[in-house]
Scaffold this active site. Sequence first.
Site, mmCIF file in Angstrom:
data_model
loop_
_atom_site.group_PDB
_atom_site.id
_atom_site.type_symbol
_atom_site.label_atom_id
_atom_site.label_comp_id
_atom_site.label_asym_id
_atom_site.label_seq_id
_atom_site.Cartn_x
_atom_site.Cartn_y
_atom_site.Cartn_z
ATOM 1 N N CYS A 1 2.079 -12.837 -0.019
ATOM 2 C CA CYS A 1 1.272 -13.968 -0.479
ATOM 3 C C CYS A 1 2.119 -15.024 -1.156
ATOM 4 C CB CYS A 1 0.227 -13.511 -1.493
ATOM 5 S SG CYS A 1 -0.356 -11.845 -1.254
ATOM 6 N N ALA B 1 0.835 -1.203 0.000
ATOM 7 C CA ALA B 1 0.000 0.000 0.000
ATOM 8 C C ALA B 1 0.871 1.255 0.000
ATOM 9 C CB ALA B 1 -0.938 -0.006 1.207
ATOM 10 N N SER C 1 7.905 -3.470 -0.968
ATOM 11 C CA SER C 1 7.070 -3.957 -2.078
ATOM 12 C C SER C 1 7.263 -5.435 -2.364
ATOM 13 C CB SER C 1 7.391 -3.176 -3.364
ATOM 14 O OG SER C 1 7.317 -1.808 -3.126
ATOM 15 N N TRP D 1 -23.948 -25.885 -19.110
ATOM 16 C CA TRP D 1 -24.368 -24.996 -18.023
ATOM 17 C C TRP D 1 -23.174 -24.879 -17.085
ATOM 18 C CZ3 TRP D 1 -29.010 -22.507 -18.065
ATOM 19 C CH2 TRP D 1 -30.047 -23.052 -18.821
ATOM 20 N N ARG E 1 -29.459 -21.372 -10.880
ATOM 21 C CA ARG E 1 -30.795 -21.897 -11.206
ATOM 22 C C ARG E 1 -31.441 -22.519 -9.977
ATOM 23 N NH1 ARG E 1 -30.072 -25.718 -16.266
ATOM 24 N NH2 ARG E 1 -32.242 -26.175 -15.775
ATOM 25 N N ARG F 1 13.260 6.716 -8.667
ATOM 26 C CA ARG F 1 12.095 7.518 -9.049
ATOM 27 C C ARG F 1 11.884 8.657 -8.051
ATOM 28 N NH1 ARG F 1 7.118 4.526 -9.897
ATOM 29 N NH2 ARG F 1 6.796 6.098 -11.512
#
Lengths: 461, 461
Positions: B51, B18, B47, B444, B452, B78
């Site tokens: 997981c 984040a 970074s 299906w 369904r 950067r």
Amino acid sequence: MSMHQGRERLVVVGGDAAGMSAASQARRLKGPEELEIVAFERGHFTSFSACGIPYWVGGAVPERDDLIARTPEEHRARDIDLRLRTEVTELDVAGRRVRARDVESGAESWMSYDKLVIATGARPVRPELPGADAPGVHGVQTLDDGQALIDTLSRAKGRRAVVVGAGYIGVEMAEALIDRGFEVTVVNRGEQPMSTLDPDMGRLVHRAMEGLGITMVNGTEVTKILTGADGRVRAVATQHAEYPADVVVLGIGVRPETALARAAGLPLGAHGGLLTDLAMRVRGHQNIWAGGDCVEVLNLVSGQEQYVPLGTHANKHGQVIGTNAGGGYATFPGVVGTAVSKVCDLEIARTGLREKDARRVGLEFEAVTIESTSRAGYYPGASPMTVKMLAERRTGRLLGVQIVGREGAAKRVDIAAVALTARLTVEQMTALDLGYAPPFSPVWDPVLVAARKAARKVRGS
Amino acid sequence: MSMHQGRERLVVVGGDAAGMSAASQARRLKGPEELEIVAFERGHFTSFSACGIPYWVGGAVPERDDLIARTPEEHRARDIDLRLRTEVTELDVAGRRVRARDVESGAESWMSYDKLVIATGARPVRPELPGADAPGVHGVQTLDDGQALIDTLSRAKGRRAVVVGAGYIGVEMAEALIDRGFEVTVVNRGEQPMSTLDPDMGRLVHRAMEGLGITMVNGTEVTKILTGADGRVRAVATQHAEYPADVVVLGIGVRPETALARAAGLPLGAHGGLLTDLAMRVRGHQNIWAGGDCVEVLNLVSGQEQYVPLGTHANKHGQVIGTNAGGGYATFPGVVGTAVSKVCDLEIARTGLREKDARRVGLEFEAVTIESTSRAGYYPGASPMTVKMLAERRTGRLLGVQIVGREGAAKRVDIAAVALTARLTVEQMTALDLGYAPPFSPVWDPVLVAARKAARKVRGS
């Protein structure tokens, strides 16, 4: 509705997916004491998976009967009066009756109906070409077609096959023929294979098919099918070249089989398919339904009718028709144009509108294409995936997605299929909570990467 | 907004998904002449994919650095002033400054900010157990944790591993340990593994894990971790038994790391995470954003805040925060609770609400479970798939889907994730135009079969 007292009769014309699904569902809702069901089928089989034929021909599916979802005996055991090898030759709408002919004996007779289901399916496009009927030239629409092709392949003296057409049937048959050990040439009228994709995405399919050893000839019309001294096919000729062939497979597509309906004055659309309402009733006819490969369907993205012969729609139509004919209520709201396929390990998927579809219906759009991977980049087996996405100018509404890749490319298109149905914008799609774990997706799913790029382009930043 | 003339300073606390996504995105929108960006990270890395750790431990991912999406050097190139091994020890919200401590030297200093991003992540739940800190007992949240576990596995004298907890981390670590040749016992407090599923679906996971040779112990609390004469772990004790262990992995889950935020008086929710608005601003604070594993998110189905520490959300949060902090506009509307995982070839997926979640928020529902297959039944490799679906009573709105199966089970949940976002009813879902071809789906799709059945149950017919 019916003038009869007591039991009504439902007549079904065509015993494949749509027709027999309709019959079965109607039977589920109404027992034989209330509803008589008679189904006419001119062929030998019912309820078979035409989509499975390439895999049977290729050998992945061992037996013809594996493709039969429900046998005639199973239908009859459920009190459906199924008449095989019986062709309906006339619909008398005013008289509420159909004329049926026994294919073997030629004997004809009329049968009245209270309710009618038209499920006459599609017929393959056979090119008007010299030699198109020669031995060794095969279509692949029916189980009989498939068996004939398998017989030809088994007896073929050489191993050279030419497939005419590079749509779904064409590319799937190319794979099947490779699996059978043939050298395959695909001759295709379009600029690229898979004309249901934009040409830039079709080019990826072209390259991948060449990588599989398939000879691809695009932008070329077949002019003649050449036969040898034995009368059998020996080559396919185009304006520029001849391609030797021990077997030829025609995969040019199908058209709605609506000659009966046309003769009866039922409403047909621009693509030659029957036009229905949302309950799958033939427009203007309260007691006639139609579904499957003989009808046109509403494309929910373009707002126009389209011809999409696909088993999954036929089954849904049958379900809806059977429910309504059985006294219930159901509708088929339309399609968004989803289709998936594969050639060996290359997966191909599309949904919604291509660039030219969007232009045709007056939609202006932004188009983006991104490259990503099927799994987290560091996870073993991650393979490249290309996603193209179209979004409407100004509104940003998703208009279409095309995906070409390996594992996991095909069914990823379902994300876009649902988003199209729900009329999501690409901006809304950027926030979709899609499944993420390294074996299944990069942290930004390829569809999200495309949505982000499309959203940026729509808002011009 | 700022009192400063000229360049503003954005301070980011926490250098993982984040935080660094936010920093990168803000930098994309504003150059260094307009915006100074300083990021503090107490660990050695930025970074990285937490997981991915189980797959690195298991050997599928060869190198630690494969899990690093962007290195410190790439961030610095950067113009992001990234300070590793630097822990923020205090937030002075009124004074718009943070106190940072160099982990090595212990030196502390204050740094002022115009804009602040809190991305302090999560901390693993460590049980208050005797022996929980013994050598041979490992968490798996950071790359350092992963390396320590790999070292222990390499040096272990025996091949017996006990995993405490059977959530995502627990089941993925069970797979990793099997892949490393260990005999694995999973001790789990819950009635079934994967408490994010309903117990009836968790039971399928239980059975499949046993089928893989994993010893599953459900409904049992660990009471003590026993150590040998060398001080290393030798067994895990429960009330009823002892499980010998050469290595123990704690996979009990994580809690939001919000001690700093709490001390600063920032608003926390019922799960201990920071509360933000839709633009990911900490509620009541115009110049402070928070995202990733330290925040709570709105569940769009339940309408309540939830704690969902997941890399894919962290990345989206970072993107939204960076856009807003960089002077643009973006929002994170919430989640629907999608998560996917696997144990060897068993795929597990869920989205939306479980039965108990629905009850907790006052929703009454119908629940259905169906069995289908991943491909057309006749297509080679078709494997069983179980789909459970919840729909709201009366409205029929989809509330949740759980899928357990093999190939193709996990990402199929995306269909439901989009449907939940769009608030589709199960009746609407029955008409979804999903991709169909025999290698990819029965005619299906399993999700349609479930829809369904759910629709029939909702309408009571």
